[in-house]
Scaffold this active site. Sequence first.
Site, short mmCIF file in Angstrom:
data_model
loop_
_atom_site.label_atom_id
_atom_site.label_comp_id
_atom_site.label_asym_id
_atom_site.label_seq_id
_atom_site.Cartn_x
_atom_site.Cartn_y
_atom_site.Cartn_z
N GLY A 268 0.81 -1.21 0.00
CA GLY A 268 0.00 0.00 0.00
C GLY A 268 0.85 1.26 0.00
N MET A 270 4.58 3.34 2.16
CA MET A 270 5.76 3.19 3.01
C MET A 270 6.08 4.50 3.72
SD MET A 270 8.06 1.26 4.17
CE MET A 270 9.20 1.90 5.38
N GLU A 271 6.34 4.37 5.02
CA GLU A 271 6.45 5.52 5.91
C GLU A 271 7.84 6.17 5.97
OE1 GLU A 271 5.95 2.28 6.96
OE2 GLU A 271 7.14 1.84 8.75
N ASN A 272 8.66 6.07 4.93
CA ASN A 272 10.00 6.68 4.97
C ASN A 272 9.97 8.06 5.61
OD1 ASN A 272 10.72 4.54 3.01
ND2 ASN A 272 9.49 5.79 1.63
N HIS A 304 -2.26 6.12 8.43
CA HIS A 304 -1.35 5.05 8.87
C HIS A 304 0.11 5.46 8.71
CE1 HIS A 304 -0.24 0.74 9.43
NE2 HIS A 304 0.78 1.08 8.66
N GLU A 305 0.45 5.90 7.51
CA GLU A 305 1.86 6.24 7.26
C GLU A 305 2.27 7.45 8.08
OE1 GLU A 305 3.22 3.85 5.92
OE2 GLU A 305 1.47 2.97 4.94
N HIS A 308 2.97 6.48 11.64
CA HIS A 308 4.26 5.80 11.80
C HIS A 308 5.37 6.76 12.22
CE1 HIS A 308 3.98 1.58 10.93
NE2 HIS A 308 3.56 1.70 9.69
N GLU A 327 3.62 -2.06 13.53
CA GLU A 327 2.46 -2.22 12.64
C GLU A 327 1.16 -2.40 13.43
OE1 GLU A 327 2.58 -1.23 9.82
OE2 GLU A 327 4.69 -1.38 9.29
N1 ARG Z 1 5.70 -0.40 6.58
C1 ARG Z 1 4.78 -0.36 5.49
C2 ARG Z 1 3.42 -0.06 6.10
O1 ARG Z 1 2.82 -0.86 6.74
C3 ARG Z 1 4.71 -1.62 4.71
C4 ARG Z 1 5.97 -2.02 4.07
C5 ARG Z 1 5.83 -3.38 3.56
N2 ARG Z 1 6.98 -3.78 2.81
C6 ARG Z 1 7.23 -5.03 2.49
N3 ARG Z 1 8.28 -5.27 1.82
N4 ARG Z 1 6.48 -6.02 2.81
O2 ARG Z 1 2.98 1.01 6.10
ZN ZN Z 2 2.58 0.23 8.61
#
Ligand code: ARG
Ligand code: ZN
Length: 869
Positions: A268, A270-272, A304-305, A308, A327
């Site tokens: 979906g 990614m929270e970089n 969600h992101e 994080h 998570e």
């Molecule tokens: N941390 C991300 C999220 O939950 C998901 C990243 C999943 N990456 C993966 N390679 N499975 O917001």
């Molecule tokens: Zn997450």
Amino acid sequence: MNIAANPVVEADQTVYLKDYQKPTFLVESINLDIQVFADHTNVNSTLVMKRQTQGDLVLLGRDLELKSIQLNGEQLSNSQYVLDSEQLVIKNAPDHAIIETSVVIHPETNTQLEGLYLAGGDLFVTQNEPEGFRKITFYPDRPDVLAEFTTRVEADKKFPVLLANGNLLEKGEAGEGRHYAIWQDPTKKPSYLFACVIGDLAVLKGSYVTSEGRNVALEIYAEEKDIPKCHIAMEALKHSMRWDEEHYGRPYDLDNYMIVATSQFNMGAMENKGLNIFNTSCVLADEEFTTDAAIMRVQSVIAHEYFHNWTGNRITCRDWFQLCLKEGLTVFRDQSFSEDLQSAAVQRIDDVAVLKAHQFPEDSGPLSHPPRPDHFVEINNFYTATVYEKGAEINRMMATLLGKEKFRAGTDEYFKRHDGQAVTVEDWVAALTAGSGVDLSAFLTWYNQPGTPKLEAKGEYDALNQTYRLSFKQSLKPHPKYPNLKAVPIPVALALFNAETGEQYTLHSDALVENNVKDGVYLFDQLEASIELTGVTSQPVVSLLRNFSAPVNLVFNYTDEQLAFLMRYETNGFNQWQATQTLLERILLNGHDASIYIQAMKKTVPDVVEKDPLLASRLFDVPTEGYLGSRIDVEYNPDQIKQQRNALLDTLARELGSFCKETYLALDPAIQKDFSQAMGVRAIKNIMLSLIARQGDTDAFDFAYQQYQTTHNMSERLGALRVLVWNDAPQAKQALTDFYARFKDEPLSLDQWFMVQAAHPNATAQTIEALTQHPDYDLGTPNRIRSVSGGLSNNPANTWSFGVQHYIGLAKYLDEKNPILGSRLLQVLSRWYTLAEPQRSQVKNELEALKPLVKSKNVSETLNSMLSV
Ligand code: ARG
Ligand code: ZN
């Protein structure tokens, strides 16, 4: 340059939680220089490292072409380090080590969508969680190494956008039509939160002032034509920022927050840190192009992101076994946020429906694992419903038990203790305990063992003493790998209703926890126990696990009449829905008579449609064929389930009679006062439309075609298209052709076009073949693959016949090209062993035949587990 891999490493690839060791070296800072060219990318890095414990200096690296390496200014020769396909090891390194490496990588041919990769035409993006950074440069790529990142990105000017985490320090010319940008992230972070973006994108700008007075520049990057579809995400972002301040006291900490949308993404989003990367499906939202459900999802993933940033980024995981720490907590937070956006009951219904449709089956089959696993081969295989959804439920249980204020005191303590650290599930539970003053350590058991507990309850009314005794018993199915399963603490939210008047009793009992939640909550934490409720003046009906207060399988010997009573009188919208689902499960799986359900629907629904159309739309839910199948452990016959479910729906349609057409014609989404009401009305109208079609009334097709043509709303258009296509209406072909012409340049809308056809109840192998041969089908785009594979899996009868070939074929094809996705898709078949013969053996043989053909850790670990039943 790679030398042969160490055979010991290859032999046992399993990693164990019990083997955790601190990193030998920490990284104080990293300077990265990434130069993107058409046919390769150069990555130069300088790591300032400092010894923490005895041992070798280990840098992880995969698929990297090493050009040079220096240690404290001295070039290292081949003999001064050991390099294999996974790591570079320097023995006897000094306590202070500056490591400089130059490597070449190939993002332009990276199809795995991990590390740095070309995501279609004009865009390079990264995905580094969990272990992608090692595909960019040599690094101690593990979450407990936190460093300050400075990043220089250089590329041809045809990519005007050059982004990385943190603040932009400098931008300039690099000669030969190239330019660069230098970014510095002031917060220390693990490598999995590193991101950079090189592309040609447009931007939507916004701003936000935090509770501390910080002015934050907000930017959403997307293709020019998609910018108008970014406004909902922008508003959701601001809303999330305010929400986290108000509910958790957490303001944002940088001067900018960027989101980049890409159509090629495995997950979906990614929270970089400060630079989220999103699947377009989780950022673009527009009533004309995306459905109401998709719009709700965009808002929840944005939240969600964003959430994080505190739960994940500022406080991160010590190791990947602790994934559910970030998570589970962040999902719980985004669910709570979404409960504020629409009806809280409906949000809970939708979240529990997902839990029961995905997590419960996962936890009852060969892929079952604890929310915190204790071993893995490939960590990418553990981004599961159990880690995310069951993880969220554990946090919800603790929050329910504590009530608002104590839970907040607990989270405050967590942020105070651990800001800037990489921690464990134990640290989280200990901080909650310390902050709230309530010992929660028993909840650790939930994290450490697999399986959905069975909760058996019995009620006994004593008219003479006016008491109601409730007794409880919990059990878990024995698990071969976890012999010592323990009792878990189960918060049971409950209510009693007077069976004659429908009124709710005020509960009296010493065993009920006093807290801020409305319902009485009983904490059941033994194998067996009972409580006595007093002042119960006549025979009651009990409602248990209100709002789904614990992720368990409840067994209570309700009569069907009592369930119908709860459908009618339960004031907790979730349990009202649950009563409907329980009754339907009995009809569909245990052969109960449908008439009580039908009567209850007739009595309940007209009222609810008036008052709360969104909730009413959920009361029409009939457990999916997939869910019903997951409740059967032996001799599962998908065709039979399909037949039974269709028969029930036919009866419901017939019995509701003219109500369907009248309701359809009376309701108008355009006059609703807010989005969530309008969404409810659209949902109800689509349900009515499908029921009219079931009545055999061909007016349904005229209504549908009319609705299809006149609307500008995707939920309405798709609802109509679905009725036409799935009933093979005379107008179906024309509508499909029209839909394609309208949306051929809108990938997310076109995904729906693929999906609706793949999900046709009578789809055949040829239907799927035609879709996968279509020029717009693309094996490089996960969303497109999922639209067909996901559509197909809507119909288990199809999945388990010609679908088997489809999923096995994909797993084989994606095994090396995109193993993360290949492994996921294969899991559709994980309950093969429940099938009746001869299907069971047929599928088993197909899976066995796949075994020698797969190479990736991802697919082979999944396949081995699937076959280990
Ligand atoms: N941390 C991300 C999220 O939950 C998901 C990243 C999943 N990456 C993966 N390679 N499975 O917001
Ligand atoms: Zn997450």
